[in-house]
Scaffold this active site. Structure first.
Site, short mmCIF file in Angstrom:
data_model
loop_
_atom_site.label_atom_id
_atom_site.label_comp_id
_atom_site.label_asym_id
_atom_site.label_seq_id
_atom_site.Cartn_x
_atom_site.Cartn_y
_atom_site.Cartn_z
N HIS A 53 1.05 -1.68 -0.20
CA HIS A 53 -0.38 -0.18 -0.18
C HIS A 53 0.85 1.22 0.23
O HIS A 53 1.83 1.45 0.55
CB HIS A 53 -0.79 0.07 1.14
N ASP A 54 0.33 2.34 -0.88
CA ASP A 54 1.50 3.90 -0.99
C ASP A 54 2.50 3.48 -1.60
O ASP A 54 3.13 4.34 -1.21
CB ASP A 54 0.88 4.20 0.58
N GLY A 71 5.25 -1.03 2.03
CA GLY A 71 4.01 0.29 2.23
C GLY A 71 5.80 1.47 2.13
O GLY A 71 6.51 1.46 2.71
#
Length: 270
Positions: free
Chosen positions: A127-128, A145
Site C-alpha cells: 500500500h501507498d 508500504g
C-alpha cells in the site's frame, strides 16, 4: 457479476462486473475477475486468471499477464474498508503472479505506478508505494508500504525494500539486496543490508548522458562515498559541482533534493 452479453475481446468465462468501465478495445482472458470500481483504458490486455478489484484505474496499452492480483485491500490491520486506490499508468508490462495493493488512509490513499515500467514475475507493491517511469523490477522484487521509486530505477531479483524507503532516479540494486535506508540517485547497491558499490555509469551511458554529466556523477560518488566526508560536507561539495560541470546542474539538483529529504533515522545507503 457477469454481463448478460460478453463484449468483444472479453472471454466468455471472464467475470466482468457490469459497473466496471472497460474501453471497447480492452481484452480479458479466461476466468479473470474484474470488479465494479475498475477502469481500464484503451489497448490494455489482461491475461487469464487475473483478479482486478478495488478502486483500480489502469491506463492505455498495458500488458497484464496471467495470474495477477491487482487492487486488493492493503496488508494493514488498520484498514477499515476506506475507498483507497490503485492507479497504473500507460504501457506497463506486468508479468505473472504480481500483487499490487490499493493505498491506505494513513498516507495518500493511493498506490501509484507510472508509465513504461517492466515489472517481472512475483513482484509485490504494498500500500501507498509510488513507482515512477521506465523502471525495471526483476523477479521477486518486494516493496513494503510507502516506498517511493524514482524514474529509471532497476531492482535486481529478490530485492527487498523496507517500508518508507526512497530510491532515487537511475539507482540500481544487485540480486538479493536488502534496503533499510534510502538509496540516492545514480547509486548501485548490493548486499544484506545493501551498501553502495558504485554509480550506474553504464546505465547512464545507455540513456544518453554526456561525458560531462557522467563526470559530475563520478564526483558526487566521490564526495558521498570515497572522501570520508560527513553527509553535510558531501552535500556542500556536491552543490559546487555545477561550477565545473554546468551541463550537470539538473543532475546535481536531483541529488541534493533527494539528500535533503532523507530521514535522520533511516539515512542513506553508505
Amino acid at each position: 457479476m457477469t454481463s448478460e452479453v460478453a463484449k468483444p475481446g472479453i472471454h466468455p468465462t471472464a467475470l466482468v462486473d457490469p459497473q466496471a468501465q472497460l474501453d471497447s478495445t480492452v481484452s480479458v482472458g479466461p476466468y479473470s475477475v474484474i470488479g465494479p470500481h475498475v477502469k481500464v483504458a484503451a489497448g490494455t490486455t489482461i491475461g487469464a486468471h487475473c483478479v482486478i478489484e478495488g478502486h483500480t484505474s489502469i491506463g492505455h496499452d498495458n500488458r497484464i499477464f496471467q495470474f495477477n492480483s491487482l487492487g486488493a485491500i492493503p496488508q494493514d490491520k488498520k484498514y477499515a474498508g476506506e475507498p483507497c486506490e490503485l492507479v497504473i499508468g500507460d504501457r506497463n508490462t506486468i508479468r505473472e503472479f504480481c500483487t499490487f495493493n490499493i493505498g491506505s488512509p494513513g498516507d495518500t490513499g493511493v498506490t501509484r505506478v507510472g508509465d513504461d515500467n517492466w515489472i517481472m514475475a512475483y513482484v509485490h507493491l504494498a500500500h501507498d508505494c509510488a513507482v515512477g517511469n521506465h523502471t525495471i523490477f526483476a523477479n521477486n522484487t518486494q516493496l513494503a508500504g510507502h516506498v517511493q521509486v524514482g524514474d529509471w530505477v532497476i531492482l535486481g531479483g529478490f530485492t527487498v525494500v523496507h517500508q518508507f524507503e526512497r530510491l532515487g532516479a537511475h539507482s540500481m540494486t544487485a540480486m538479493c539486496s536488502l534496503l533499510f535506508a534510502d538509496l540516492p540517485p545514480f547509486v548501485m547497491a548490493q548486499g544484506q543490508p545493501a551498501a553502495a558499490r558504485s554509480m550506474n555509469f553504464e546505465g547512464l551511458k545507455r540513456r544518453g548522458f554526456s561525458a560531462a554529466r557522467i563526470a559530475a556523477v563520478k564526483a558526487m560518488h566521490k564526495a558521498l562515498y570515497r572522501d570520508s566526508l560527513t553527509l553535510d560536507q558531501a552535500q556542500s561539495r556536491i552543490a559546487e559541482l555545477p561550477d565545473l560541470h554546468p551541463e550537470a546542474d539538473a543532475d546535481v539538483q536531483t541529488m541534493l533534493t533527494f539528500l535533503a529529504r532523507s530521514s535522520p533515522q533511516r539515512g542513506i545507503v553508505r
